[in-house]
Write an enzyme that holds these catalytic residues in place. Structure first.
Site, PDB file in Angstrom:
ATOM      1  N   THR A 110     -13.589 -12.569  -8.406  1.00 47.14           N
ATOM      2  CA  THR A 110     -14.932 -12.502  -7.827  1.00 47.14           C
ATOM      3  C   THR A 110     -15.617 -11.199  -8.204  1.00 47.14           C
ATOM      4  OG1 THR A 110     -14.254 -13.913  -5.983  1.00 47.14           O
ATOM      5  CG2 THR A 110     -16.233 -12.577  -5.674  1.00 47.14           C
ATOM      6  N   GLY A 393      -8.302 -18.732  -6.691  1.00 47.98           N
ATOM      7  CA  GLY A 393      -6.956 -18.218  -6.944  1.00 47.98           C
ATOM      8  C   GLY A 393      -5.886 -19.128  -6.389  1.00 47.98           C
TER       9      GLY A 393
END
Length: 413
Positions: A110, A393
């Site tokens: 991110t 993730g």
């Protein structure tokens, strides 16, 4: 020892130059560079980054002018170089571009996507509308993190959803708008968290950022955070040394106002968050008046849920106790047993939160749409774009129900 390793005792910038491209050699090279705060390394056209868990000068926006218009071999490896190459390719070839960011939870995906968007926003020209769009793009991230990120064992601010951001450009390659598409929000986290993890940040912000009197008046939250099932399953709750929920609550309110959410919208958001918390407090037992049927044993909590969601208590009770089945053209009530009613309330909580997240994303996209001189939203269908795909993730969880088989496979990769 190969001469290339002798020349570069701190590791090589492009691992295609290693004498042997093996897993061990790659790991050794990355370690050498990491220990020298060199977190970016090429392997051919692919950029590898290692999360330093601290701010480094190589990630400073002050470096953006140094990378603008430069061939990637002229400068040390950096995500700004990748962003510049992507932007210039779109500019010169007139073709849409996409950056794919992948890695395990806590790898810094991110943050990497934020740096790419910061770079493109900085180099893509300016006007009042362009600046407005840039601000919205960059300021939407903290808001989405409040409702879509959570603390996991490995990451204090882990994105629990996938995100594809399209930055849209005009004929002069200036940013004129954007669109965010999300997928695979981890809905199971709303009702279940493992030890060492938390629910979504918003659930803790509502406790940390407000006084007991304010919570009781606005949302009928009268207990301590440790009393609420959806936030007390882990010993990690309000931990200022790890996550400053007081500050992030204030930031969330600020960004909601910046993105032009009305006061009514903001009130609705927090009422739904509180309503989900109250749903977790509902308890069921066998109904002595009806065979194989559940009865809500704490009607006061049911009234709290009704207040926060703006629903009639009777209608909400019916939704929690039974479903309607069509049999032979006739509608028949099918009552839930207490165990099934528990599962039904969890499903309601997850669906509510997912719908809230969808709506917040819709409102953010409204603010991101390009506007004409009169302020009206204009079409984006033919606008060239740069896409940034932030793939969620993956982790291994000891005990976590899942809502989506793809998410399950990714979490157990």
């Amino acid at each position: 020892m190969d001469w290339r390793e002798q020349v570069e005792p701190k590791g090589v910038e492009d691992m295609t130059l290693l004498s042997k491209v093996t897993e061990a050699a790659i790991q050794d090279n990355l370690k050498k560079r990491y220990l020298n705060d060199e977190i970016f390394t090429y392997i051919g056209p692919v950029l590898i980054s290692v999360n330093p868990y601290k701010f480094l000068p190589c990630c400073s926006p002050d470096l953006i002018p140094q990378y603008q218009g430069k061939n990637r071999l002229e400068m040390p490896p950096n995500i700004f170089s990748l962003a510049d190459d992507t932007y210039r390719t779109m500019l010169m070839e007139g073709q849409n571009q996409c950056v794919i960011i992948s890695g395990e939870s806590g790898a810094g995906k991110t943050e990497a996507s934020k740096l790419i968007m910061k770079y493109v926003a900085a180099v893509s020209g300016s006007s009042d509308e362009v600046e407005r769009v840039k601000d919205v793009i960059l300021e939407s991230n903290p808001l989405l993190e409040a409702f879509g990120n959570a603390k996991t064992v490995r990451n204090n601010n882990s994105s629990r959803f996938g995100k594809f951001v399209q930055m849209l450009f005009d004929s002069e390659c200036r940013v004129i708008g954007a669109e965010i598409r999300h997928y695979l929000l981890e809905k199971s986290r709303v009702v279940t968290q493992s030890e060492g993890e938390r629910n979504y940040h918003a659930f803790y912000q509502i406790f940390a950022g407000t006084s007991p009197a304010e919570r009781a008046e606005k949302w009928h939250i009268t207990g301590d955070i440790g009393e609420y099932t959806y936030v007390n399953q882990s010993s990690v709750r309000l931990v200022p040394s790890i996550i400053d929920d007081v500050k992030t609550y204030r930031d969330t309110l600020e960004f909601l106002h910046i993105l032009r959410f009305s006061e009514e919208d903001i009130d609705t958001i927090w009422k739904i968050v509180a309503g989900v918390l109250h749903i977790g407090q509902l308890r069921f037992a066998d109904d002595p008046a009806v065979n194989d049927a559940a009865l809500v044993t704490n009607p006061n909590v049911l009234q709290d849920v009704s207040f926060c969601l703006g629903l009639p208590t009777e209608a909400l009770t019916d939704a929690l106790r039974f479903r309607m089945l069509s049999m032979g053209g006739n509608l028949t009530k099918k009552f839930f047993k207490p165990k099934d009613a528990e599962a039904n309330k969890h499903a309601l909580a997850k669906a509510l939160y997912a719908a809230l997240f969808d709506w917040i994303m819709f409102k953010v996209n409204e603010a991101l749409r390009p506007h004409d001189a009169g302020g009206a939203a204009s079409s984006m269908s033919n606008a060239p774009f740069i896409g940034v795909l932030d793939i969620f993730g993956f982790e291994s969880f000891l005990n976590r129900p899942t809502d989506d088989p793809k998410k399950f496979l990714s979490n157990n990769h």
